[in-house]
Design an enzyme around this catalytic site. Sequence first.
Site, PDB file in Angstrom:
ATOM      1  N   GLU A 201      40.512  42.707  42.490  1.00  0.00           N
ATOM      2  CA  GLU A 201      39.759  42.367  43.689  1.00  0.00           C
ATOM      3  C   GLU A 201      39.169  40.959  43.618  1.00  0.00           C
ATOM      4  O   GLU A 201      39.243  40.193  44.578  1.00  0.00           O
ATOM      5  CB  GLU A 201      38.625  43.384  43.897  1.00  0.00           C
ATOM      6  CG  GLU A 201      39.078  44.729  44.433  1.00  0.00           C
ATOM      7  CD  GLU A 201      39.398  44.682  45.912  1.00  0.00           C
ATOM      8  OE1 GLU A 201      39.033  43.698  46.570  1.00  0.00           O
ATOM      9  OE2 GLU A 201      40.013  45.636  46.414  1.00  0.00           O
ATOM     10  N   SER A 202      38.569  40.603  42.493  1.00  0.00           N
ATOM     11  CA  SER A 202      37.827  39.340  42.445  1.00  0.00           C
ATOM     12  C   SER A 202      37.865  38.641  41.102  1.00  0.00           C
ATOM     13  O   SER A 202      37.256  37.574  40.967  1.00  0.00           O
ATOM     14  CB  SER A 202      36.356  39.616  42.785  1.00  0.00           C
ATOM     15  OG  SER A 202      35.756  40.413  41.772  1.00  0.00           O
TER      16      SER A 202
END
Length: 463
Positions: A201-202
Amino acid sequence: MSEWKDVNPGGLVGLFLGALLVGSGIPGEGLCAGAEQVEDHKQGTQAVPPTNQPTDSSETAGQSKSAAVQSENLDTAGVPEALESDSPATDLELQPEVMLEAPVRASARPWRFAESFTPLRELAPTPVPTADPADGAEPSIFNVPTDLNHKVERHIRFFNVAIRDRFEEWLTRLNHYKPLVDRILSEFDLPSDLVFLSLVESGFNPHAYSRARATGPWQFMRSTAKLYGLRVDDYVDERRDPIKSTVAAARYLRDLHDLFGTWPLAMAAYNAGEGKVLRALQKTQADSFWEIAQTRHLRRETREYVTRILAASMIAKNPDRYGFSQAQSDLHEFEEVVVRRPILLQDLAKVTGVSSHEFRRLNPELRRGVTPPDDAEYHLKVPVGTKATIEPLLDRVPSWKVSTSAGTGGQDRGGSPEWYRVRVGDSLWTIARRFRLSVQDLRARNNLTSRRIKPGDLLAIGP
């Protein structure tokens, strides 16, 4: 002329050449044998039996060895003596060692770009890991079908080649937070492999911000964050808090698993939203994520989501196999002090001697670099070992007050403004120039990870 229609022209040429050879005194036996061999070869190529029908193994072996002898007779220059033996063709044995020593002809040289497309040694296809319950290992949550292993390998190559440097930074950052995340997932009785969802995701970046305005290591949207108890306002954005956002993500993933029953569907819903996954299941009358992933009812990002997380987990669990270093990262540790009035982190750094960057790193949820003015008590995180030093100095830190000129664009008649409300047409460069700041300083004061600002935003300018 009609009687010549059935005459084979090749046969006439053969008779003509044979007559010439006989007239010249040259034996024609070799030519006849050669002609018969060519005819046999053509018949053989036209009447090859299907693979499912039995063939005579001795005849096949004889034909292959005859072909080997024929190729030897065509070109014997430089061929090892083992291939120039006068023994019959049926006794000829080609040794592997001899074949390796044979010179390579120009036509057999490899294409000069072939090495560029040869898979790296560490990228050799590997079976998707599955845990054996008998060994006491945690069962896999991915359940990827074997026919989709090529997708996993493609994502591994992407991480390992296309974004290798960036992925190495992700692994370093993940190691900084992983023990903390593992402990939270364990408390919620969730699989530990879910930590790799945040890696995709990040890269577990607290300041990550997507085009869809999802924020934090777990990329929460504002509405979902508030639904799961995270505070999001002008001063605090707990989506950036590594601990609180992980607790919210654990609750959300647990609810998604309760709703869908399988982790692949739960992870897909985390990415696309439960509504889209439910509609895709209803339209396709499917029961699993892998069925709807073969349709167009989900975006490509969601269809590739689970295999991408699996690929990231395989590299993170075996970094040496893929050439990544296993450098030990400092763990996310801190102490807390209670602040009972709003103070600027920059002022706190001046009084205590601790770097303001360190305060910002430990408190990424503070959007303006100031403790929230409406909180009677705020638990501020400080470096380990500094609590005893900082607490007695809190009274020396000047209180921060909201400038009354913030609503009028920051033009303070009595002195330098502390806040500025962004207007239409403003940019970080124009604002920084107006207040004699650098863009880097303005971004640091406001914890901005990009240059995007919008009208109505409140930016810290001074003092």
